[in-house]
Design a protein around this motif. Structure first.
Motif, PDB file in Angstrom:
ATOM      1  N   ALA A   2       0.630  -0.977  -0.101  1.00 25.70           N
ATOM      2  CA  ALA A   2       0.013  -0.172  -0.004  1.00 25.70           C
ATOM      3  C   ALA A   2       1.032   1.262   0.068  1.00 25.70           C
ATOM      4  CB  ALA A   2      -0.831  -0.117   1.190  1.00 25.70           C
ATOM      5  N   LYS A   3       0.354   2.337  -0.602  1.00 31.36           N
ATOM      6  CA  LYS A   3       0.959   3.580  -0.506  1.00 31.36           C
ATOM      7  C   LYS A   3       0.950   4.135   0.582  1.00 31.36           C
ATOM      8  CE  LYS A   3       2.081   4.004  -4.901  1.00 31.36           C
ATOM      9  NZ  LYS A   3       3.476   3.758  -5.560  1.00 31.36           N
ATOM     10  N   LEU A   4       1.980   4.722   1.361  1.00 29.65           N
ATOM     11  CA  LEU A   4       2.175   5.513   2.559  1.00 29.65           C
ATOM     12  C   LEU A   4       1.960   6.781   2.300  1.00 29.65           C
ATOM     13  CD1 LEU A   4       5.048   3.416   4.206  1.00 29.65           C
ATOM     14  CD2 LEU A   4       2.652   3.087   4.253  1.00 29.65           C
ATOM     15  N   ILE A   5       1.343   7.553   3.412  1.00 31.39           N
ATOM     16  CA  ILE A   5       1.502   9.167   3.377  1.00 31.39           C
ATOM     17  C   ILE A   5       2.056   9.550   4.592  1.00 31.39           C
ATOM     18  CG2 ILE A   5      -1.161   9.236   4.364  1.00 31.39           C
ATOM     19  CD1 ILE A   5      -1.244  11.871   2.458  1.00 31.39           C
ATOM     20  N   PHE A   6       2.976  10.622   4.418  1.00 35.42           N
ATOM     21  CA  PHE A   6       3.545  11.097   5.445  1.00 35.42           C
ATOM     22  C   PHE A   6       3.375  12.877   5.274  1.00 35.42           C
ATOM     23  CE2 PHE A   6       5.871   7.384   4.900  1.00 35.42           C
ATOM     24  CZ  PHE A   6       6.149   6.946   6.160  1.00 35.42           C
ATOM     25  N   VAL A   7       2.422  13.186   6.227  1.00 36.30           N
ATOM     26  CA  VAL A   7       2.368  14.929   6.296  1.00 36.30           C
ATOM     27  C   VAL A   7       3.112  15.350   7.191  1.00 36.30           C
ATOM     28  CG1 VAL A   7       0.330  16.430   6.985  1.00 36.30           C
ATOM     29  CG2 VAL A   7      -0.190  14.295   6.020  1.00 36.30           C
ATOM     30  N   ASN A   8       4.016  16.233   6.568  1.00 38.89           N
ATOM     31  CA  ASN A   8       4.821  16.845   7.431  1.00 38.89           C
ATOM     32  C   ASN A   8       4.571  18.270   7.852  1.00 38.89           C
ATOM     33  OD1 ASN A   8       7.668  15.352   7.102  1.00 38.89           O
ATOM     34  ND2 ASN A   8       6.680  15.317   5.131  1.00 38.89           N
ATOM     35  N   LEU A   9       4.711  18.479   9.060  1.00 38.80           N
ATOM     36  CA  LEU A   9       4.105  19.574   9.756  1.00 38.80           C
ATOM     37  C   LEU A   9       5.024  20.370  10.590  1.00 38.80           C
ATOM     38  CD1 LEU A   9       0.681  18.479  10.896  1.00 38.80           C
ATOM     39  CD2 LEU A   9       1.058  19.666   8.770  1.00 38.80           C
ATOM     40  N   PRO A  10       5.551  21.799  10.432  1.00 40.33           N
ATOM     41  CA  PRO A  10       6.363  22.246  11.433  1.00 40.33           C
ATOM     42  C   PRO A  10       5.395  22.820  12.547  1.00 40.33           C
ATOM     43  CG  PRO A  10       5.250  23.819   9.714  1.00 40.33           C
ATOM     44  CD  PRO A  10       4.875  22.593   9.288  1.00 40.33           C
ATOM     45  N   VAL A  11       6.049  22.414  13.675  1.00 39.87           N
ATOM     46  CA  VAL A  11       5.472  22.743  14.943  1.00 39.87           C
ATOM     47  C   VAL A  11       6.443  23.605  15.806  1.00 39.87           C
ATOM     48  CG1 VAL A  11       4.051  20.743  14.857  1.00 39.87           C
ATOM     49  CG2 VAL A  11       6.115  20.442  15.963  1.00 39.87           C
ATOM     50  N   ALA A  12       5.621  24.409  16.588  1.00 35.19           N
ATOM     51  CA  ALA A  12       6.661  25.250  17.536  1.00 35.19           C
ATOM     52  C   ALA A  12       7.142  24.314  18.861  1.00 35.19           C
ATOM     53  CB  ALA A  12       5.685  26.454  18.067  1.00 35.19           C
ATOM     54  N   THR A  58      15.219  22.212   6.989  1.00 39.10           N
ATOM     55  CA  THR A  58      16.244  21.304   6.383  1.00 39.10           C
ATOM     56  C   THR A  58      15.493  20.782   4.961  1.00 39.10           C
ATOM     57  OG1 THR A  58      15.903  19.565   7.561  1.00 39.10           O
ATOM     58  CG2 THR A  58      17.533  21.201   8.294  1.00 39.10           C
ATOM     59  N   PHE A  59      14.269  20.963   5.022  1.00 35.50           N
ATOM     60  CA  PHE A  59      13.616  20.164   3.882  1.00 35.50           C
ATOM     61  C   PHE A  59      13.175  21.185   2.738  1.00 35.50           C
ATOM     62  CE2 PHE A  59      13.095  17.189   7.118  1.00 35.50           C
ATOM     63  CZ  PHE A  59      13.571  16.018   6.526  1.00 35.50           C
ATOM     64  N   THR A  60      13.174  22.598   3.032  1.00 39.25           N
ATOM     65  CA  THR A  60      12.697  23.475   2.009  1.00 39.25           C
ATOM     66  C   THR A  60      13.344  24.914   2.532  1.00 39.25           C
ATOM     67  OG1 THR A  60      10.789  24.580   1.189  1.00 39.25           O
ATOM     68  CG2 THR A  60      10.717  24.138   3.570  1.00 39.25           C
ATOM     69  N   SER A  61      13.523  25.710   1.460  1.00 42.60           N
ATOM     70  CA  SER A  61      13.926  27.159   1.434  1.00 42.60           C
ATOM     71  C   SER A  61      12.820  28.100   1.616  1.00 42.60           C
ATOM     72  CB  SER A  61      14.986  27.376   0.454  1.00 42.60           C
ATOM     73  OG  SER A  61      14.445  27.274  -0.996  1.00 42.60           O
ATOM     74  N   LYS A  62      11.618  27.527   1.338  1.00 47.45           N
ATOM     75  CA  LYS A  62      10.379  28.232   1.453  1.00 47.45           C
ATOM     76  C   LYS A  62      10.252  28.653   2.789  1.00 47.45           C
ATOM     77  CE  LYS A  62       8.162  26.868  -2.742  1.00 47.45           C
ATOM     78  NZ  LYS A  62       6.917  26.269  -3.408  1.00 47.45           N
ATOM     79  N   ALA A  63       9.499  29.848   3.067  1.00 45.20           N
ATOM     80  CA  ALA A  63       9.044  30.493   4.086  1.00 45.20           C
ATOM     81  C   ALA A  63       8.099  29.354   4.949  1.00 45.20           C
ATOM     82  CB  ALA A  63       8.663  31.753   4.305  1.00 45.20           C
ATOM     83  N   ILE A  64       7.968  29.144   6.138  1.00 47.74           N
ATOM     84  CA  ILE A  64       7.122  28.727   6.952  1.00 47.74           C
ATOM     85  C   ILE A  64       5.704  29.447   7.361  1.00 47.74           C
ATOM     86  CG2 ILE A  64       6.462  27.477   8.973  1.00 47.74           C
ATOM     87  CD1 ILE A  64       9.450  26.439   9.403  1.00 47.74           C
TER      88      ILE A  64
END
Length: 142
Positions: A2-12, A58-64
């Motif tokens: 089965a395909k897996l989903i990983f939702v990556n969320l920035p948290v404080a 470390t995964f993106t250069s875009k602003a959070i």
């Protein structure tokens, strides 16, 4: 497999967010967690990766984005009943989250509500009677 989903969320706050997600039904996978990351498992195929802001960068250069003021994504999880949705919303509120101000969606055959986690990330909860939905979606006979 089965395909897996990983939702990556920035948290404080990793610890507070981990506790929140545990309270709403996820389980922490210690093998993929450390001081900067918590892997929260909802099912065999659905995982939320809670990442400190520093780790997320470390995964993106875009602003959070500030999820309290902007919508970044709408993630939807299914539930087995309307009652389970209402119970998970109540649990989320008790754990420090909040119900989104958008009205619940109730189409009879489908029901949904939205909650926000501690950082304002939206999570939609949805239940659907698939048989009733199929009948409701059929075009009218001529």
């Amino acid at each position: 497999m089965a395909k897996l989903i990983f939702v990556n969320l920035p948290v404080a706050d990793i610890a507070a967010s981990t506790a929140f997600y545990e309270q709403i039904g996820a389980t922490k996978n210690a093998m993929f967690s450390d001081a900067t990351t918590s892997c929260m498992v909802f099912s065999d195929t659905i995982h939320f990766m809670l990442l400190s802001h520093e780790r997320f960068r470390t995964f993106t250069s875009k602003a959070i984005v500030d999820a309290r003021g902007m919508t970044e994504v709408l993630t939807c999880l299914s539930e087995d009943s309307r009652d389970e949705i209402d119970a998970r919303i109540a649990t989320a509120i008790a754990a420090g989250g909040r119900e989104d101000t958008d009205a619940a969606q109730d189409y009879g055959f489908m029901y949904g509500r939205r909650l926000e986690d501690l950082d304002g990330h939206s999570i939609d909860l949805m239940w659907m009677d698939v048989e009733a939905a199929a009948k409701a979606m059929q075009p009218p006979a001529n």
